[in-house]
Design a protein around this motif. Structure first.
Motif, PDB file in Angstrom:
ATOM      1  N   PRO A 152       0.806  -1.239   0.000  1.00  0.00           N
ATOM      2  CA  PRO A 152       0.000   0.000   0.000  1.00  0.00           C
ATOM      3  C   PRO A 152       0.829   1.276   0.000  1.00  0.00           C
ATOM      4  O   PRO A 152       0.321   2.339  -0.364  1.00  0.00           O
ATOM      5  N   GLU A 153       2.131   1.213   0.363  1.00  0.00           N
ATOM      6  CA  GLU A 153       2.933   2.434   0.443  1.00  0.00           C
ATOM      7  C   GLU A 153       3.808   2.653  -0.791  1.00  0.00           C
ATOM      8  O   GLU A 153       3.900   3.766  -1.311  1.00  0.00           O
ATOM      9  N   PHE A 154       4.498   1.602  -1.256  1.00  0.00           N
ATOM     10  CA  PHE A 154       5.431   1.792  -2.376  1.00  0.00           C
ATOM     11  C   PHE A 154       5.216   0.803  -3.524  1.00  0.00           C
ATOM     12  O   PHE A 154       6.037   0.744  -4.436  1.00  0.00           O
ATOM     13  N   GLY A 155       4.156   0.047  -3.508  1.00  0.00           N
ATOM     14  CA  GLY A 155       3.911  -0.932  -4.572  1.00  0.00           C
ATOM     15  C   GLY A 155       3.522  -0.264  -5.886  1.00  0.00           C
ATOM     16  O   GLY A 155       2.668   0.623  -5.910  1.00  0.00           O
ATOM     17  N   VAL A 156       4.112  -0.726  -7.001  1.00  0.00           N
ATOM     18  CA  VAL A 156       3.861  -0.114  -8.306  1.00  0.00           C
ATOM     19  C   VAL A 156       2.438  -0.399  -8.784  1.00  0.00           C
ATOM     20  O   VAL A 156       1.785   0.454  -9.406  1.00  0.00           O
ATOM     21  N   ILE A 157       1.926  -1.591  -8.511  1.00  0.00           N
ATOM     22  CA  ILE A 157       0.554  -1.917  -8.920  1.00  0.00           C
ATOM     23  C   ILE A 157      -0.442  -1.047  -8.147  1.00  0.00           C
ATOM     24  O   ILE A 157      -1.404  -0.507  -8.724  1.00  0.00           O
ATOM     25  N   THR A 158      -0.212  -0.876  -6.867  1.00  0.00           N
ATOM     26  CA  THR A 158      -1.083  -0.022  -6.060  1.00  0.00           C
ATOM     27  C   THR A 158      -1.060   1.408  -6.574  1.00  0.00           C
ATOM     28  O   THR A 158      -2.108   2.064  -6.679  1.00  0.00           O
ATOM     29  N   TYR A 159       0.136   1.878  -6.920  1.00  0.00           N
ATOM     30  CA  TYR A 159       0.280   3.257  -7.416  1.00  0.00           C
ATOM     31  C   TYR A 159      -0.492   3.456  -8.720  1.00  0.00           C
ATOM     32  O   TYR A 159      -1.205   4.451  -8.893  1.00  0.00           O
ATOM     33  N   ILE A 160      -0.361   2.484  -9.649  1.00  0.00           N
ATOM     34  CA  ILE A 160      -1.048   2.614 -10.946  1.00  0.00           C
ATOM     35  C   ILE A 160      -2.565   2.578 -10.766  1.00  0.00           C
ATOM     36  O   ILE A 160      -3.297   3.389 -11.344  1.00  0.00           O
ATOM     37  N   LEU A 161      -3.054   1.646  -9.958  1.00  0.00           N
ATOM     38  CA  LEU A 161      -4.503   1.535  -9.757  1.00  0.00           C
ATOM     39  C   LEU A 161      -5.070   2.769  -9.060  1.00  0.00           C
ATOM     40  O   LEU A 161      -6.186   3.205  -9.368  1.00  0.00           O
ATOM     41  N   GLU A 162      -4.307   3.331  -8.127  1.00  0.00           N
ATOM     42  CA  GLU A 162      -4.762   4.559  -7.465  1.00  0.00           C
ATOM     43  C   GLU A 162      -4.734   5.745  -8.428  1.00  0.00           C
ATOM     44  O   GLU A 162      -5.597   6.629  -8.376  1.00  0.00           O
ATOM     45  N   SER A 163      -3.744   5.755  -9.324  1.00  0.00           N
ATOM     46  CA  SER A 163      -3.622   6.875 -10.267  1.00  0.00           C
ATOM     47  C   SER A 163      -4.792   6.935 -11.239  1.00  0.00           C
ATOM     48  O   SER A 163      -5.234   8.016 -11.629  1.00  0.00           O
ATOM     49  N   ILE A 164      -5.309   5.769 -11.646  1.00  0.00           N
ATOM     50  CA  ILE A 164      -6.422   5.756 -12.604  1.00  0.00           C
ATOM     51  C   ILE A 164      -7.772   5.644 -11.900  1.00  0.00           C
ATOM     52  O   ILE A 164      -8.807   5.470 -12.553  1.00  0.00           O
ATOM     53  N   GLY A 165      -7.756   5.710 -10.563  1.00  0.00           N
ATOM     54  CA  GLY A 165      -9.006   5.755  -9.805  1.00  0.00           C
ATOM     55  C   GLY A 165      -9.679   4.425  -9.572  1.00  0.00           C
ATOM     56  O   GLY A 165     -10.850   4.377  -9.177  1.00  0.00           O
ATOM     57  N   LEU A 166      -8.965   3.304  -9.790  1.00  0.00           N
ATOM     58  CA  LEU A 166      -9.575   1.987  -9.565  1.00  0.00           C
ATOM     59  C   LEU A 166      -9.373   1.474  -8.150  1.00  0.00           C
ATOM     60  O   LEU A 166      -9.935   0.436  -7.783  1.00  0.00           O
ATOM     61  N   LEU A 167      -8.556   2.164  -7.364  1.00  0.00           N
ATOM     62  CA  LEU A 167      -8.263   1.676  -6.011  1.00  0.00           C
ATOM     63  C   LEU A 167      -8.263   2.832  -5.038  1.00  0.00           C
ATOM     64  O   LEU A 167      -7.726   3.913  -5.327  1.00  0.00           O
ATOM     65  N   ASP A 168      -8.900   2.587  -3.882  1.00  0.00           N
ATOM     66  CA  ASP A 168      -8.921   3.570  -2.819  1.00  0.00           C
ATOM     67  C   ASP A 168      -7.675   3.384  -1.955  1.00  0.00           C
ATOM     68  O   ASP A 168      -7.369   2.268  -1.527  1.00  0.00           O
ATOM     69  N   GLY A 169      -6.946   4.438  -1.694  1.00  0.00           N
ATOM     70  CA  GLY A 169      -5.706   4.345  -0.941  1.00  0.00           C
ATOM     71  C   GLY A 169      -5.871   3.844   0.478  1.00  0.00           C
ATOM     72  O   GLY A 169      -4.917   3.353   1.089  1.00  0.00           O
ATOM     73  N   THR A 170      -7.068   3.908   1.016  1.00  0.00           N
ATOM     74  CA  THR A 170      -7.297   3.451   2.399  1.00  0.00           C
ATOM     75  C   THR A 170      -7.596   1.953   2.465  1.00  0.00           C
ATOM     76  O   THR A 170      -7.761   1.417   3.562  1.00  0.00           O
ATOM     77  N   ARG A 171      -7.707   1.290   1.311  1.00  0.00           N
ATOM     78  CA  ARG A 171      -8.057  -0.141   1.304  1.00  0.00           C
ATOM     79  C   ARG A 171      -7.022  -0.905   0.478  1.00  0.00           C
ATOM     80  O   ARG A 171      -7.185  -1.081  -0.734  1.00  0.00           O
ATOM     81  N   PRO A 172      -5.912  -1.372   1.093  1.00  0.00           N
ATOM     82  CA  PRO A 172      -4.878  -2.119   0.360  1.00  0.00           C
ATOM     83  C   PRO A 172      -5.449  -3.379  -0.285  1.00  0.00           C
ATOM     84  O   PRO A 172      -6.388  -3.999   0.244  1.00  0.00           O
TER      85      PRO A 172
END
Length: 314
Positions: A152-172
């Motif tokens: 949730p902090e430095f993962g590249v997949i998490t970053y990409i999904l958060e950037s395009i709005g598919l993932l909420d940063g509060t829910r890893p």
């Protein structure tokens, strides 16, 4: 054919030239009785396949007593417990969900990539060779890679999904019950889709060119050619790939063990992980053997049904 006849004639002549007692000694090794040559293979099969299976069946009717440090006969208790175990049924549901989604995505992606790489243009050979790289990585290492990429902090997949709005940063991904199984599936799909690509590519390269040339002359579109010619001709190859990969997917263990250990809750609790936990964490050897037997039985039933439905011939 003539070589086999010559070999058989030579063996017969060799037996005739020897004395009677030596002929009797050599007769089991003649071409008519191949059993002695198969004996080492049969012995290995009995030792490494049949014996563990029989021992597992025997173990399912026993249970280890830690205080007395011995196995005790419990009859059908393990099977009754299994029937009433809600966690077992839950893990079976998770396993089937994982099985159908991963296998469907790998077949669809594998076929799409195989069609794209089915070319003799320069550079395509290198691309096909690069596909094999994922297959040499151990599944446990792949699980660790995707565990870091979904951090949730430095993962590249998490970053990409958060950037395009598919993932909420509060829910890893791996800490949320609704997305944890998807996070595990990503690792499996990334590693084993190239395996499907290689099988499909081999099948595409072996197809006869005449039906495709005739369809192009008749003005058929690429989609019509794929649906009416490629898919029917590739059906046996697809069936074999699904069968081989399906058996492996159903007994998946490494990714879940490394990435989530079955959590959060029981959202990624697959059957093989449950059997392992009962056997080694809770020291219920008999119950773990019972779960393994059920898993083996399900795989055999699915594989045999699929072989009959798809008319796969070995």
């Amino acid at each position: 054919m003539s070589r086999n006849v010559s070999a058989a004639t030579g063996q017969h002549a060799l037996l005739v030239r020897h004395p009677g007692w030596l002929r009797l000694l050599l007769r089991p090794f003649s071409g008519d009785t191949p059993f002695p040559w198969l004996a080492p293979l049969i012995a290995m099969l009995l030792l490494f396949t049949i014996y563990p299976l029989i021992y597992n069946i025997w173990l399912s009717f026993h249970e280890y007593a830690p205080f007395r440090r011995q196995l005790e006969f419990v009859g059908l208790d393990n099977w009754r417990t299994l029937w009433q175990d809600t966690r077992f049924w839950g893990s079976l549901g998770v396993t089937f969900t994982y099985f159908f989604i991963v296998l469907s995505v790998q077949v669809a992606l594998g076929m799409a990539i195989a069609l794209l790489l089915d070319s003799d243009e320069p550079g395509f050979g290198l691309l096909r060779a690069l596909l094999t790289l994922t297959l040499v990585v151990p599944p446990a290492i792949t699980g660790m890679m995707f565990l870091l990429m979904q951090d949730p902090e430095f993962g590249v997949i998490t970053y990409i999904l958060e950037s395009i709005g598919l993932l909420d940063g509060t829910r890893p991904i791996l800490s949320t019950s609704s997305t944890a199984l998807i996070g595990v599936m990503l690792a499996d799909i990334w590693q084993w889709t190239p395996f499907m690509v290689l099988i499909f590519l081999a099948g595409l390269r072996s197809l006869p060119p005449e039906p495709f040339e005739a369809a192009m002359l008749d003005g058929a579109s690429p989609f019509q050619i794929f649906r009416r010619i490629t898919l029917p001709l590739m059906s046996k190859v697809i069936a074999v790939a699904v069968l081989i990969r399906g058996i492996d997917v159903f007994r998946m263990f490494d990714y879940v063990f490394v990435m989530t250990s079955g959590g959060p809750g029981t959202s990624t609790y697959v059957l093989s992980l449950y059997a392992w936990q009962q056997t080694f964490s809770f020291v219920k050897w008999g119950y773990g053997a019972t779960i393994s037997l059920v898993s083996l039985t399900i795989i055999l039933i699915i594989a045999n049904l699929f072989i009959k439905l798809a008319k796969v011939r070995w």
